[in-house]
Write an enzyme that holds these catalytic residues in place. Structure first.
Site, PDB file in Angstrom:
ATOM      1  N   SER A 122       0.880  -1.247  -0.037  1.00 42.51           N
ATOM      2  CA  SER A 122       0.002  -0.106  -0.051  1.00 42.51           C
ATOM      3  C   SER A 122       0.980   1.179   0.247  1.00 42.51           C
ATOM      4  O   SER A 122       2.135   1.042   0.053  1.00 42.51           O
ATOM      5  CB  SER A 122      -0.943  -0.230   1.314  1.00 42.51           C
ATOM      6  OG  SER A 122      -0.162   0.028   2.308  1.00 42.51           O
ATOM      7  N   LYS A 123       0.123   2.396  -0.059  1.00 41.24           N
ATOM      8  CA  LYS A 123       1.016   3.648  -0.145  1.00 41.24           C
ATOM      9  C   LYS A 123       2.209   3.777   0.868  1.00 41.24           C
ATOM     10  O   LYS A 123       3.186   4.144   0.570  1.00 41.24           O
ATOM     11  CB  LYS A 123       0.019   4.798   0.027  1.00 41.24           C
ATOM     12  CG  LYS A 123       0.394   5.995  -0.643  1.00 41.24           C
ATOM     13  CD  LYS A 123      -0.813   6.937  -0.906  1.00 41.24           C
ATOM     14  CE  LYS A 123      -0.068   8.013  -1.540  1.00 41.24           C
ATOM     15  NZ  LYS A 123      -1.207   9.056  -2.233  1.00 41.24           N
ATOM     16  N   ARG A 124       1.744   3.490   2.138  1.00 42.37           N
ATOM     17  CA  ARG A 124       2.566   3.540   3.214  1.00 42.37           C
ATOM     18  C   ARG A 124       3.910   2.561   2.968  1.00 42.37           C
ATOM     19  O   ARG A 124       4.909   2.911   3.668  1.00 42.37           O
ATOM     20  CB  ARG A 124       1.967   3.427   4.616  1.00 42.37           C
ATOM     21  CG  ARG A 124       2.047   2.035   5.142  1.00 42.37           C
ATOM     22  CD  ARG A 124       1.161   1.920   6.147  1.00 42.37           C
ATOM     23  NE  ARG A 124       0.351   0.849   6.042  1.00 42.37           N
ATOM     24  CZ  ARG A 124       0.609  -0.321   6.455  1.00 42.37           C
ATOM     25  NH1 ARG A 124       1.919  -0.572   7.247  1.00 42.37           N
ATOM     26  NH2 ARG A 124      -0.261  -1.670   6.002  1.00 42.37           N
TER      27      ARG A 124
END
Ligand code: GLU
Length: 486
Positions: free
Chosen positions: A258-260
């Protein structure tokens, strides 16, 4: 006919790392086994598809140098004989309608008039009865009268596919081997929306068939769609392409990327100073490896060595630290000119070197080539050659507050004023002589000299740095720094 494979993104957001990996594996497959790599834009979601996303897909693929043999081109032209390559356009041209009509005529599909509220109530009821929520097939056997009554209420039907309820759907996946799904877990999926636009699962089958795809290579997140798609192929009387589902990409913590974890848009990697060839090399190893676990590949080598049999089933782990290391390796491998070209947009953006002598700038950029992990770091690391020195407070404290700093700088200034050949070796010899004559250690001269001209305790090799800075600048800065000493 050669192999035909495709990258078929839905233009509903940025092109992400996972999407680029899928595109890459298709591209490599086409190059390795001889075939065509096709781009098809799956824009059947009228609400979420945007032209900006399509543009981002083009930009990302082109930056990564994954050029496609067929498909829409950014300038509006079309390459290939199987177009159009936009599904919305294909829908408009009636490509899907005749197959919908065929399935209806053969009683393999039916009109469903259920409203969203009715579907919701069905789901709630199923959940209450501890049943998996899925369409119960209630519109399968509507009479002509019932249909008329629904129409009179203004309801618009969707078309659902009659999924077999018994038995299993099996297929051989090139990566996962034999895969089988129980048909009782499938459901009568919608193949055409009330708007007349086909759904993904239907359009993908029709297009992969009409575009004569030999293989479908895509992410594992699609494997649950595959049995339904295989049933559609059968209903339409077609053989399905060979399937290959690529392992998922996880973050270092084992959860879906995911983005993180760094799953930002591909273009963000460009902005962060990654070289496309480094990102591609890195992505190739996300779910694939050579028998000897080769890490770095020369240009053209991936295309030769890629082997679908080397793809793994288990999730691949995205490791940003390894990607950064790899980027550094690729940066180190650039020629002086190529490094400059790659770094130029970042230096231009910083603005301090506008109008600079290009050859000198190239030398300066190359000074610390060994050290760079991204191109984005470069402007800051070389800025003091052009912009005024900004002193690092800790450096001033540590170096200029030494009681010997002033005398050291004065001794260096005296030597350098008298120096005609302002190049690396004489600069070093002069500094060493200055130390000796003033009874200082070499380091007691070198450190203040470095901080005086750059404001920092770290940087390129000192005397090369002084050489590239030139006599005037070095002397001016050393004299100015005297004021900071005690
Ligand atoms: N359009 C689908 C997506 O963006 C891919 C479909 C496929 O590869 O079959 O996820």
């Amino acid at each position: 006919m050669g192999n035909r494979v495709r990258f078929a993104p839905s233009p509903t957001g940025h092109l992400h790392i996972g999407g680029l990996r899928t595109a890459l594996f298709n591209y490599l497959f086409a190059k390795k086994y001889g075939g065509s790599f096709i781009l098809r834009i799956e824009d059947t979601d009228e609400e979420r598809s945007t032209a900006a996303s399509t543009q981002a897909i083009f930009d990302g693929l082109l930056w990564a140098q994954l050029t496609w043999d067929e498909g829409p081109m950014p300038n509006g032209e079309v390459k290939g004989a199987y177009g159009p390559y936009y599904q919305a356009q294909r829908a408009q041209e009636g490509v899907y309608q005749k197959f919908i009509d065929q399935l209806l005529a053969e009683d393999k599909a039916y009109q469903c008039y259920c409203t969203p509220q009715e579907l919701e109530a069905m789901r709630t009821q199923q959940q209450a009865n501890k049943l998996p929520p899925r369409y119960d097939g209630r519109c399968r056997r509507l009479t002509g009268e019932q249909k008329e009554a629904f129409k009179a209420q203004g309801r618009k039907p969707v078309i659902r596919f009659k999924m077999p309820k018994e038995g299993e759907t099996k297929f051989t996946d090139l990566i996962r081997g034999e895969v089988s799904f129980a048909n009782k877990d499938l459901y009568d999926l919608v193949i055409q929306k009330a708007s007349g636009i086909p759904t993904y699962n239907f359009a993908v089958v029709v297009d992969d068939h009409l575009m004569e795809m030999t293989h479908v290579i895509r992410g594992d997140d699609h494997i649950s769609n595959t049995p339904a798609q295989i049933q559609l192929y059968r209903a339409l009387g077609w053989a399905h392409p060979i399937m290959a589902h690529l392992s998922m990409i996880h973050g270092p913590d084992g959860t879906k990327l995911s983005k993180r974890h760094g799953d930002t848009s591909v273009i963000e990697y460009k902005k962060q100073g990654y070289l496309p060839q480094a990102l591609i090399n890195y992505l190739a190893l996300l779910g694939w490896s050579t028998p000897d676990s080769q890490q770095l590949f020369a240009p053209g080598e991936l295309e030769q060595k890629f082997d679908i049999a080397g793809c793994q089933k288990s999730p691949a782990v995205f490791d940003p630290v390894k990607l950064q290391w790899m980027n550094g390796e690729y940066i180190r491998g650039l020629s002086k000119d190529a490094l400059y070209e790659a770094a130029k947009p970042f230096i231009d953006e910083a603005g301090f070197a506008a109008g600079a002598d290009t050859e000198r700038l190239k030398d300066i950029v190359a000074l610390e080539q060994e050290k760079y992990k991204t191109l984005k770091e470069i402007p800051d690391l070389i800025s003091f050659f052009y912009a005024d020195v900004t002193f690092d407070e800790a450096a001033v404290e540590k170096v200029f507050k030494q009681p010997t700093a002033k005398a050291a700088l004065e001794a260096a200034i005296a030597k350098y004023e008298a120096l005609d050949s302002f190049t690396e070796q004489p600069l070093e010899e002069a500094a060493r002589a200055a130390a000796k004559e003033s009874g200082l250690k070499a380091g007691q001269i070198f450190h203040p000299a470095r901080v005086a001209v750059s404001g920092r305790t770290n940087g390129p090799t000192l005397f090369k740095m002084l050489e590239y800075m030139g006599k005037d600048m070095v002397l001016k800065r050393m004299r100015a720094a005297l004021g900071l000493t005690v």
